[in-house]
Design a protein around this motif. Structure first.
Motif, mmCIF file in Angstrom:
data_model
loop_
_atom_site.group_PDB
_atom_site.id
_atom_site.type_symbol
_atom_site.label_atom_id
_atom_site.label_comp_id
_atom_site.label_asym_id
_atom_site.label_seq_id
_atom_site.Cartn_x
_atom_site.Cartn_y
_atom_site.Cartn_z
ATOM 1 N N SER A 160 0.832 -1.202 0.000
ATOM 2 C CA SER A 160 0.000 0.000 0.000
ATOM 3 C C SER A 160 0.867 1.253 0.000
ATOM 4 C CB SER A 160 -0.916 0.012 1.223
ATOM 5 O OG SER A 160 -0.154 0.127 2.410
ATOM 6 N N PHE A 161 0.353 2.299 -0.591
ATOM 7 C CA PHE A 161 1.058 3.570 -0.594
ATOM 8 C C PHE A 161 0.929 4.222 0.776
ATOM 9 C CE2 PHE A 161 0.640 8.193 -0.827
ATOM 10 C CZ PHE A 161 1.896 8.528 -1.305
ATOM 11 N N ALA A 162 2.014 4.748 1.283
ATOM 12 C CA ALA A 162 2.001 5.475 2.549
ATOM 13 C C ALA A 162 2.852 6.732 2.394
ATOM 14 C CB ALA A 162 2.535 4.611 3.682
ATOM 15 N N PRO A 163 2.394 7.865 2.902
ATOM 16 C CA PRO A 163 3.113 9.125 2.725
ATOM 17 C C PRO A 163 4.307 9.317 3.646
ATOM 18 C CG PRO A 163 1.124 9.499 3.984
ATOM 19 C CD PRO A 163 1.100 8.056 3.567
ATOM 20 N N ALA A 165 -14.789 -8.375 4.580
ATOM 21 C CA ALA A 165 -13.377 -8.784 4.664
ATOM 22 C C ALA A 165 -12.452 -7.800 3.960
ATOM 23 C CB ALA A 165 -13.168 -10.188 4.115
ATOM 24 N N LYS A 166 -12.865 -6.542 3.881
ATOM 25 C CA LYS A 166 -11.994 -5.504 3.332
ATOM 26 C C LYS A 166 -11.115 -4.947 4.452
ATOM 27 C CE LYS A 166 -14.961 -4.164 -0.521
ATOM 28 N NZ LYS A 166 -14.069 -4.829 -1.491
ATOM 29 N N PRO A 167 -9.829 -4.681 4.172
ATOM 30 C CA PRO A 167 -8.902 -4.266 5.229
ATOM 31 C C PRO A 167 -8.995 -2.781 5.570
ATOM 32 C CG PRO A 167 -7.757 -4.420 3.137
ATOM 33 C CD PRO A 167 -9.155 -4.893 2.872
ATOM 34 N N GLN A 194 -9.016 0.672 1.468
ATOM 35 C CA GLN A 194 -9.135 0.471 0.033
ATOM 36 C C GLN A 194 -10.443 1.044 -0.498
ATOM 37 O OE1 GLN A 194 -8.656 -3.729 -0.752
ATOM 38 N NE2 GLN A 194 -6.459 -3.535 -1.020
ATOM 39 N N ALA A 195 -10.362 1.733 -1.628
ATOM 40 C CA ALA A 195 -11.537 2.236 -2.333
ATOM 41 C C ALA A 195 -11.385 1.841 -3.793
ATOM 42 C CB ALA A 195 -11.652 3.750 -2.199
ATOM 43 N N SER A 196 -12.303 1.023 -4.273
ATOM 44 C CA SER A 196 -12.237 0.501 -5.648
ATOM 45 C C SER A 196 -10.909 -0.196 -5.918
ATOM 46 C CB SER A 196 -12.466 1.638 -6.654
ATOM 47 O OG SER A 196 -13.723 2.255 -6.461
ATOM 48 N N THR A 251 -5.245 6.980 1.938
ATOM 49 C CA THR A 251 -4.770 7.329 3.282
ATOM 50 C C THR A 251 -5.487 8.570 3.801
ATOM 51 O OG1 THR A 251 -2.958 8.715 2.454
ATOM 52 C CG2 THR A 251 -2.476 6.384 2.835
ATOM 53 N N SER A 252 -5.665 8.601 5.110
ATOM 54 C CA SER A 252 -6.254 9.754 5.772
ATOM 55 C C SER A 252 -5.439 10.042 7.027
ATOM 56 C CB SER A 252 -7.716 9.466 6.150
ATOM 57 O OG SER A 252 -8.261 10.529 6.919
#
Length: 265
Positions: free
Chosen positions: A158-161, A176-178, A196-198, A203-204
């Motif tokens: 996953s992308f992380a800033p 079962a979505k993370p 995850q979205a689509s 990230t928030s």
């Protein structure tokens, strides 16, 4: 908790021998309310992964993996049959990769989830409604997510800033979505929520913090993430309908213990 007071039990004395506990420990409770614990014992420069389970009458402790140096950053969950599943770090030959072990009622079965160098730190394990394992963890400077599907491990980076530092916690929703909470360091210090979205990781940022902290995430009855974390006190954050985090301090006292090698239990 006995119903009236806290009772402390020394679960593993004879079975540790000359070893000492490292502080890496994780807890899960089965459907009968019995506790199951994974923990790490240090023997010289090596580590062993150990397990303690209560069957309602007595405790059982055993070493489940003692090959070279294993057991750090462990995370445990118990399935519908009250069998334990554990994700943990393997530091054999300083390679550091992610392992998974589970008990099928007869024997322990282990596998390598991610063999990339520096994988498996701060892992957080969850089981879905079919008891399939899902793991959030760090690989180097990347937050990763692995799920067991179709007889094999599927891994996503996953992308992380910012650089992952501590406080990784994974939660699965009803589909079962993370959903992940974590502390990220340079350059975008703070506590973050990842989801995850689509099929794309988003990230928030919850709050900017420069001190390393632990985190714990759940979804509330409205499907909104709620995160607790410790800095100069214990804090709670919930994502509002407007997309803004509502943050409140639960306890003003600064926690004395350093971040553990895994999620807040």
């Amino acid at each position: 908790w006995t119903g009236t007071e806290w009772a402390a039990l020394n679960l593993d004395v004879q079975n540790i021998g000359t070893a000492e506990l490292t502080g890496d420990v994780s807890l899960s409770v089965d459907f009968a309310g019995n506790p199951h614990i994974s923990y790490c014992a240090l023997k010289g420069t090596d580590k062993d992964l150990k397990y303690a389970g209560y069957d309602g009458t007595q405790w059982k402790t055993e070493t489940v993996d003692a090959v070279d140096s294993v057991g750090g950053y462990n995370s445990i969950m118990v399935d519908k049959n009250d069998n334990p599943h554990i994700a943990y770090n393997d530091e054999t030959r300083n390679a550091s990769y992610l392992r998974y072990i589970s008990y099928d009622g007869t024997s322990w079965n282990k596998s390598v989830v991610d063999a990339r160098t520096s994988s498996g730190k701060y892992c957080s394990l969850q089981l879905d409604t079919t008891d399939a394992p899902h793991i959030g963890y760090f690989t180097g400077n990347t937050i990763c997510y692995a799920e067991f599907q179709g007889g094999k491990w599927l891994i996503q980076d996953s992308f992380a800033p910012g650089t992952p530092k501590s406080g990784m916690c994974l939660f699965l929703d009803a589909s079962a979505k993370p959903h992940i909470s974590s502390y990220l360091g340079n350059p975008s210090y703070g506590v973050y929520y990842l989801y995850q979205a689509s099929g794309i990781w988003q990230t928030s940022k919850i709050e900017r913090i420069t001190d390393t902290v632990n985190t714990k995430i759940v979804l509330n009855g409205n499907g909104k993430p709620e995160v607790v974390y410790a800095k100069d006190g214990l804090y709670h954050a919930v994502l509002g309908e407007s997309g803004v985090w509502d943050i409140s301090q639960i306890d003003p006292y600064k926690l004395a213990c350093p971040p553990k090698t895994g999620p807040i239990l």
